[in-house]
Scaffold this active site. Structure first.
Site, PDB file in Angstrom:
ATOM      1  N   CYS A 117       3.615  -2.341   3.633  1.00  0.00           N
ATOM      2  CA  CYS A 117       4.089  -0.948   3.684  1.00  0.00           C
ATOM      3  C   CYS A 117       4.908  -0.646   4.936  1.00  0.00           C
ATOM      4  CB  CYS A 117       2.916   0.014   3.596  1.00  0.00           C
ATOM      5  SG  CYS A 117       1.905  -0.263   2.150  1.00  0.00           S
ATOM      6  N   HIS A 258       4.741   6.923   5.851  1.00  0.00           N
ATOM      7  CA  HIS A 258       4.556   6.121   4.640  1.00  0.00           C
ATOM      8  C   HIS A 258       3.593   6.881   3.731  1.00  0.00           C
ATOM      9  CE1 HIS A 258       3.463   3.115   1.837  1.00  0.00           C
ATOM     10  NE2 HIS A 258       2.260   2.921   2.354  1.00  0.00           N
ATOM     11  N   ASN A 288       1.969   5.259  -3.982  1.00  0.00           N
ATOM     12  CA  ASN A 288       2.320   4.387  -2.855  1.00  0.00           C
ATOM     13  C   ASN A 288       3.292   3.311  -3.354  1.00  0.00           C
ATOM     14  OD1 ASN A 288       2.417   2.472  -0.831  1.00  0.00           O
ATOM     15  ND2 ASN A 288       0.197   2.377  -0.509  1.00  0.00           N
TER      16      ASN A 288
HETATM   17  N1  ACO Z   1     -11.685   7.488 -10.460  1.00  0.00           N
HETATM   18  C1  ACO Z   1     -12.937   7.969 -10.341  1.00  0.00           C
HETATM   19  N2  ACO Z   1     -13.824   7.497  -9.453  1.00  0.00           N
HETATM   20  C2  ACO Z   1     -13.413   6.537  -8.641  1.00  0.00           C
HETATM   21  C3  ACO Z   1     -12.122   5.983  -8.697  1.00  0.00           C
HETATM   22  C4  ACO Z   1     -11.239   6.500  -9.656  1.00  0.00           C
HETATM   23  N3  ACO Z   1      -9.974   6.081  -9.804  1.00  0.00           N
HETATM   24  N4  ACO Z   1     -12.003   5.040  -7.762  1.00  0.00           N
HETATM   25  C5  ACO Z   1     -13.187   4.965  -7.124  1.00  0.00           C
HETATM   26  N5  ACO Z   1     -14.035   5.860  -7.658  1.00  0.00           N
HETATM   27  C6  ACO Z   1     -15.428   6.133  -7.288  1.00  0.00           C
HETATM   28  C7  ACO Z   1     -16.072   4.941  -6.610  1.00  0.00           C
HETATM   29  O1  ACO Z   1     -16.612   4.057  -7.557  1.00  0.00           O
HETATM   30  C8  ACO Z   1     -17.140   5.622  -5.778  1.00  0.00           C
HETATM   31  O2  ACO Z   1     -18.235   5.911  -6.613  1.00  0.00           O
HETATM   32  P1  ACO Z   1     -19.734   5.743  -6.051  1.00  0.00           P
HETATM   33  O3  ACO Z   1     -19.848   6.706  -4.915  1.00  0.00           O
HETATM   34  O4  ACO Z   1     -20.560   6.098  -7.244  1.00  0.00           O
HETATM   35  O5  ACO Z   1     -19.839   4.315  -5.617  1.00  0.00           O
HETATM   36  C9  ACO Z   1     -16.497   6.950  -5.372  1.00  0.00           C
HETATM   37  O6  ACO Z   1     -15.434   7.166  -6.310  1.00  0.00           O
HETATM   38  C10 ACO Z   1     -15.935   6.940  -3.981  1.00  0.00           C
HETATM   39  O7  ACO Z   1     -15.143   5.752  -3.819  1.00  0.00           O
HETATM   40  P2  ACO Z   1     -14.431   5.418  -2.471  1.00  0.00           P
HETATM   41  O8  ACO Z   1     -13.736   4.102  -2.580  1.00  0.00           O
HETATM   42  O9  ACO Z   1     -15.412   5.605  -1.364  1.00  0.00           O
HETATM   43  O10 ACO Z   1     -13.355   6.567  -2.452  1.00  0.00           O
HETATM   44  P3  ACO Z   1     -12.434   7.036  -1.280  1.00  0.00           P
HETATM   45  O11 ACO Z   1     -12.621   8.451  -1.051  1.00  0.00           O
HETATM   46  O12 ACO Z   1     -12.489   6.105  -0.093  1.00  0.00           O
HETATM   47  O13 ACO Z   1     -10.956   6.873  -1.926  1.00  0.00           O
HETATM   48  C11 ACO Z   1      -9.052   5.408  -1.893  1.00  0.00           C
HETATM   49  C12 ACO Z   1     -10.495   5.593  -2.335  1.00  0.00           C
HETATM   50  C13 ACO Z   1      -8.212   6.471  -2.547  1.00  0.00           C
HETATM   51  C14 ACO Z   1      -8.608   4.025  -2.315  1.00  0.00           C
HETATM   52  C15 ACO Z   1      -8.942   5.559  -0.362  1.00  0.00           C
HETATM   53  O14 ACO Z   1      -9.957   4.828   0.246  1.00  0.00           O
HETATM   54  C16 ACO Z   1      -7.622   5.116   0.216  1.00  0.00           C
HETATM   55  O15 ACO Z   1      -6.594   5.721  -0.018  1.00  0.00           O
HETATM   56  N6  ACO Z   1      -7.626   4.087   1.062  1.00  0.00           N
HETATM   57  C17 ACO Z   1      -6.457   3.670   1.885  1.00  0.00           C
HETATM   58  C18 ACO Z   1      -5.342   3.062   1.089  1.00  0.00           C
HETATM   59  C19 ACO Z   1      -4.242   2.614   2.030  1.00  0.00           C
HETATM   60  O16 ACO Z   1      -3.827   3.327   2.921  1.00  0.00           O
HETATM   61  N7  ACO Z   1      -3.797   1.381   1.891  1.00  0.00           N
HETATM   62  C20 ACO Z   1      -2.876   0.812   2.861  1.00  0.00           C
HETATM   63  C21 ACO Z   1      -1.562   0.592   2.343  1.00  0.00           C
HETATM   64  S1  ACO Z   1      -1.537  -0.340   0.863  1.00  0.00           S
HETATM   65  C22 ACO Z   1      -0.584  -1.747   1.121  1.00  0.00           C
HETATM   66  O17 ACO Z   1      -0.243  -2.084   2.197  1.00  0.00           O
HETATM   67  C23 ACO Z   1      -0.258  -2.561  -0.031  1.00  0.00           C
END
Ligand code: ACO
Length: 331
Positions: A117, A258, A288
């Site tokens: 990214c 980003h 993204n």
């Molecule tokens: N729909 C419904 N529920 C979901 C989904 C979904 N799509 N995805 C996860 N959940 C559930 C999980 O199973 C979990 O359930 P549980 O509590 O029963 O176990 C709950 O939602 C919370 O999951 P988390 O993973 O803790 O959710 P979080 O709030 O952290 O959001 C996300 C996840 C959106 C992926 C976030 O962590 C994020 O954006 N992370 C950073 C991404 C990023 O910046 N990446 C870097 C760049 S990417 C690159 O370089 C290629």
């Protein structure tokens, strides 16, 4: 004029996105997810996705042609093409050679860079260095990703995040000494890469090696952990750039981060005490798009007249591996 006093600038911007749009409602049909969860946790509503036979090189070429046209340049005027991508059509040929061929840039050297990214910021900073040493050069910097091809569509925590697209800019000597790229920060955090991987297709394993599970041919991410590092790093990059240039946050006219997650962007905005008008956000439309996200946002910001002459523009990125980068530009 000494070479070191030469400033480079973005002379023009072009973008191209696949026409197919995947909404959160579409995802509800194939995954155990909901529009409200995705919107609340990420800010994303839709993303553009390649059709089965569509190639990201096609969009990189279209974006490049648009940028060249706007800069009033012929493809033959280009000295260099730098493509930032970790999802090229092929490992070989590179995306940059396909762009060179597609636009007919017969006089340009070409190479790809892989900094996820942060790739576009890395690419811009490389172009800046070349222009300082070769002020008459014109360089095309492309950010293009086909992330839909590298997503495990059964992994609801990751597949909802990404989209495909391409953006391209022409970089050349700034028309004025007062404007152009002022400064940049590049960096990487060691020992965390295992939180975000795409192992299949590399040379650690031979093709079809049965030791590598099929899921490893797709992006795997421990989102929560990545989130925490992203937030901390983006704040550090921003403050480093501002401090080094003796600029207070309120002097920023537009922050173009980003687009990975609206909550990450909001965290940064609040830390810097910036109004919503001073932060460009389009994640709701595209998700993204990794290396393509900043040029796409730059293009839109310019179209909305948000990049005015002498404006201070700050762009920051964080991505897999883990790379980070920031760039300060006087428009
Ligand atoms: N729909 C419904 N529920 C979901 C989904 C979904 N799509 N995805 C996860 N959940 C559930 C999980 O199973 C979990 O359930 P549980 O509590 O029963 O176990 C709950 O939602 C919370 O999951 P988390 O993973 O803790 O959710 P979080 O709030 O952290 O959001 C996300 C996840 C959106 C992926 C976030 O962590 C994020 O954006 N992370 C950073 C991404 C990023 O910046 N990446 C870097 C760049 S990417 C690159 O370089 C290629």
């Amino acid at each position: 004029m000494t070479l070191s006093s030469v400033k480079s600038a973005i002379l023009s911007i072009g973008i191209s996105l696949p026409s197919k749009v995947l909404t959160n409602k579409d995802l509800e049909k194939i995954l155990n997810t909901s529009d409200s969860w995705i919107t609340e946790r990420t800010g994303i509503k839709t993303r553009h996705i390649l059709e089965d036979q569509e190639l990201i090189s096609t969009h990189a070429i279209k974006a490049a042609k648009k940028a060249l046209e706007k800069a009033n340049l012929s493809p033959k005027d280009l000295n260099l093409i730098i493509c930032a991508t970790f999802t090229p059509d092929y490992l070989m040929p590179t995306l940059s050679i396909l762009v060179q061929e597609g636009i007919g840039a017969l006089n340009a050297g070409v190479f790809d860079i892989s900094a996820t990214c942060s790739g576009f910021i890395y690419g811009l900073s490389i172009a800046d260095q070349f222009i300082k040493n070769n002020p008459n050069w014109k360089i095309l910097v492309v950010g293009a990703e086909a992330l839909s091809r590298k997503i495990n569509w059964k992994d609801r925590s990751t597949c909802i995040l990404f989209g495909d697209g391409a953006g391209a800019v022409v970089v050349g000597k700034s028309p004025s000494q007062e404007s152009g790229i002022i400064d940049f920060v590049l960096g990487a955090i060691p020992n965390n890469w295992s939180l975000l991987t795409l192992k299949g297709g590399g040379s650690c394993f031979a093709p079809f090696d049965e030791r590598l599970p099929k899921e490893e041919y797709f992006i795997k991410m421990q989102g929560k952990e990545v989130f925490k590092i992203a937030v901390k790093t983006l704040e550090e990059v921003t403050l480093t750039l501002l401090k080094r240039n003796k600029i207070t946050p309120e002097r920023i006219d537009l922050l173009i981060p980003h687009q990975a997650n609206l909550r990450i962007i909001e965290f940064l905005r609040k830390k810097l005490k910036l109004s919503k008008e001073k932060v460009y956000v389009n994640i709701q439309k595209y998700g993204n798009t990794s290396a393509a996200s900043i040029p796409i946002a730059l293009y839109e910001a310019q179209k909305k007249n948000k990049l005015k002459k002498n404006n201070l523009i700050l762009s920051v990125a964080f991505g897999g591996s883990f790379t980070f980068g920031g760039i300060l530009i006087k428009w």
